[in-house]
Design a protein around this motif. Sequence first.
Motif, short mmCIF file in Angstrom:
data_model
loop_
_atom_site.label_atom_id
_atom_site.label_comp_id
_atom_site.label_asym_id
_atom_site.label_seq_id
_atom_site.Cartn_x
_atom_site.Cartn_y
_atom_site.Cartn_z
N CYS A 322 0.75 -1.14 0.10
CA CYS A 322 -0.13 0.13 -0.01
C CYS A 322 0.90 1.23 -0.06
O CYS A 322 2.13 1.39 0.48
N VAL A 757 -3.56 -7.60 5.02
CA VAL A 757 -3.99 -7.32 3.90
C VAL A 757 -5.16 -6.10 4.00
O VAL A 757 -5.84 -6.01 4.95
N ASN A 759 -8.07 -3.91 1.43
CA ASN A 759 -8.75 -3.92 0.28
C ASN A 759 -8.73 -2.38 -0.06
O ASN A 759 -9.14 -1.22 0.75
N SER A 761 -10.59 -0.91 -2.11
CA SER A 761 -11.77 0.06 -2.03
C SER A 761 -12.09 0.69 -1.01
O SER A 761 -13.24 1.57 -0.69
N ASP A 762 -11.40 0.40 0.38
CA ASP A 762 -11.73 0.97 1.78
C ASP A 762 -10.91 2.23 1.79
O ASP A 762 -10.86 2.73 2.84
N GLN A 777 -5.73 -7.36 -9.23
CA GLN A 777 -5.77 -7.48 -7.66
C GLN A 777 -6.74 -6.50 -7.12
O GLN A 777 -6.59 -5.20 -7.50
N THR A 778 -7.19 -6.67 -5.79
CA THR A 778 -8.11 -5.64 -5.44
C THR A 778 -7.51 -5.36 -3.85
O THR A 778 -8.34 -4.70 -3.37
N THR A 779 -6.43 -5.94 -3.58
CA THR A 779 -5.59 -5.73 -2.09
C THR A 779 -4.32 -5.33 -2.25
O THR A 779 -3.72 -5.60 -3.38
N PRO A 791 -9.72 -8.14 5.30
CA PRO A 791 -10.88 -7.82 4.89
C PRO A 791 -11.86 -8.66 4.79
O PRO A 791 -11.59 -9.83 4.30
N GLY A 792 -13.38 -8.68 5.03
CA GLY A 792 -14.27 -9.70 4.90
C GLY A 792 -14.29 -10.27 6.24
O GLY A 792 -15.32 -11.46 6.50
N GLN A 796 -12.64 -7.49 10.73
CA GLN A 796 -11.54 -6.76 9.96
C GLN A 796 -11.08 -5.64 10.15
O GLN A 796 -11.46 -4.76 10.81
N TYR A 797 -9.61 -5.63 10.07
CA TYR A 797 -8.73 -4.54 10.24
C TYR A 797 -8.58 -4.31 11.84
O TYR A 797 -7.97 -3.28 12.21
#
Length: 886
Positions: A322, A757, A759, A761-762, A777-779, A791-792, A796-797
């Motif tokens: 990230c 990990v 996401n 989108s967050d 990839q989305t993460t 995430p999920g 999460q987090y």
Amino acid sequence: LVLELNQVIIPTYGTVPDQQNLHTPEWADFDDKPDSLFFSDGQRRIDFVLVYEDESKKITHKRSDRKKQKKKRQKYESNLISNGLQLEATRSVLDEKLIFVKVHAPWEVLCTYAEVMHIKLPLQPSDLKTRDSAFNWFSRLFSVDENVIKPEQEFFTAPFQKEHLSNFYIQDKDTFFNPATRSRIVHFILSRVEYATKNNVKKFGINKLLDTGIYKAAFPLHDSSFRHPSTDSDCPSERYHLYREWAHPKNIFKLQPLDFIRKYYGEKIGIYFAWLGFYTNMLIVAAVVGVGCFLYGCLTKDNCTWSQEVCDPNIGGNIIMCPQCDKVCTYWNLTITCESSKKLCIFDSFGTLVFAVFMGIWVTLFLEFWKRRQAELEYEWDTVEYLEQEEQVRPEYEARCTHVVMNEITQQEEHVPYTTCGKCIRMTFCTSAVFFWILLIIASVIGIIVYRLSVFLVFSAKLPKHINGTEAIRKYLTPQTATSVTASLISFIVIMVLNVIYEKVAILITDFELPRTQTDYENSLTTKMFLFQFVNYYSSCFYIAFFKGKFVGHPGNPVYWLGKYRNEECDPGGCLLELTTQLAIIVGGKAIWNNIQEVLLPWVKNLIGRYCAAARSEKVVPRWEQDYHLQPIGKLGLFYEYLEMVIQFGFVTLFVASFPLAPLLALINNMLEIRLDAWKLTTQFRRMVPQKAQDIGAWQPIMQGIAILAVVTNAMIIAFTSDMIPRLVYYWSFSVPPYGSHSSHTMKGYINSTLSVFNISDFKNASKPFSPWFGNQTTCRQVYRDLRYPPGHQHQYEHNIYYWHVIAAKLAFIIVMEHVIYFVKFIISYVIPDVSQKTKSKVKREKYLTQKLLHENDLKVVKKTMGKIADKIIRGVDSTFGPKAE
């Protein structure tokens, strides 16, 4: 004359009533003997030299000011003569405006003040037998040539008393008081002689005359040139021998002639070089162990599984990290950190843990063995009872003693400079001033942190952003590295600037405190300066080690500094490497700066002075004028030498877990430092006024405090700054079921398991990167090992079970390591006494023989003076108690 000295000097501390007829120094022309240390008659030794500029030739002051200065100087010199000193004035050979006033203390004055100052002098040669150590043959290989610098003869000593003059070992009155003792006595007188009275307040002391410019210099003479022996047969040329056998670079591996240094420069300089030499010798052991741990790290780095995973294109190459800042930062590949992870394997290894534990024990051994060595020097150099008997009150303190109080012990009135209330006010003001300046340093550290946070954004935007990391610049110059290096350089500059300012502030605060003795003054100043330097030098290191990257949140909810700047994260290779970088820049820059300031500048100034003098004249220059053109030693003397070494001691002990080679670098630096300090004292500076010192003063408890703190800091560096504990927890618990999937304990999968990990989108709009995402990839992964649920997950987090296991292990490690080391330190301190039994026996033996000698001599004197009367009295007493005759 002796009776007059007793009546005038002692009660009034060197002042005499105002006289209309002023005494003036004798005048004599230079006799073209450049190495002479005597008056023009060749008999009276020069014990001190005063230098002033002829008021009639000054053009920079008003005529009225010149008259006032001349009047003060004439009265001061007249009072010196009235107190028994002999003065001879000679005009400069190179500059006719300069006048050199040579000062000689006659035998009667030396005896009077030796008693006033409680100076210990020889009674008889020591008859104590010394047993040769089994290692003497080895130490002789590194000792100085005894044919050049002969070992000093040992004597039994006692505080000098004129009424017991016959008891002392006087072979020659001219050599009974050595030059160092003579200079110390004369300086004592110079510091207490009056030169003016204003509003019923006496003004006295050579220091004030120097500060106001009435005198340009005051110093004792070197006994010869350092380049060649003296041509005067009466001069021992000790300076020349010190240069050849001690200060010369060829002697870098030789032991120091400590007794000879003490004889020439006094106990204060002698104890400094004794301590520095002992510290350097002890560093040899630490350096050997440190190099061994470093080599262990180098040999085992190829077996570092987690580093191999970072560099593996199939593991680290598939991990996308990230962004490390808001908006302008981009996603990046973990393999970029391959080089830093390899370096980290060298320092973040099991050998580092062993070395940190060893250094916690080493520092205790160093301090305990130094106490023993110091006790031996106290006995050999006659400073055992120095503080109680010999140290005098500072003239500045005496001048302010206007309040009368009752002494609780003696029940007698005594004069003090301030009342209890006044003392409390002074202490409150001084403490507040010290805290204010410490807060100022902390403010500067916060400013540098803000610089780090803001400039990181700039480097992140400007440096290459390719995700594959193929460019060399991206491998070695990451935004974190660029920010760290520039911030360290700015921090170093700020440290140096604040040092210059605070030095003057600390002196002003200590002067306002008005300590009673010179030792109290130096201890107070030492404490203030070290507190300041501690915060100044170590604050940035503490920030990197214990705060940077520890409170950053996670990409979806980052923590901001001052509500604006996103908190710093550690370099992907860890903060340990950054801490090493910070230490290298500060320690290296400090060493270079100190050498420029302490060695290069005096050398350049003296070089310019010699060049100008040679250009003006080719005449023969006397010894006193040669010494005048050398650099003054400064009011604080050895203060900065101690401070430099103690700060280095802090770096070697407090943060040694991050850099095992620190003791080796310190050892190399100290071997050079000893010879540079010796070279500086013998060649570039005027001779210091010899001073007594019992120990290294406030530096001893300061080092003891550092030793205690070092155990905590190294334990916390290993626990919180390095990744040793998370790796051990993974290896023993989370690599195998129920948490892991491996059948046996292993480090495989550590990197993938510890990088949380996230996401993409967050991301919040405020921190969402400008650069577009790529691939399917989305993460992405967090840079720091924050150990959160993915995430999920229903949590999460939030921190997962691995995180809490690691925290528990870190706290347990700190507690266990601290208790083990502190227990070992306690045992060592208990087993090793501060004073060896041999030294205790020597002290007791000397006291016994000294008392016996003085007592027997007193009986002999009484018997000799009383003669037959004493015999009759004794016989009469015997007959009275004898049996009656039948």
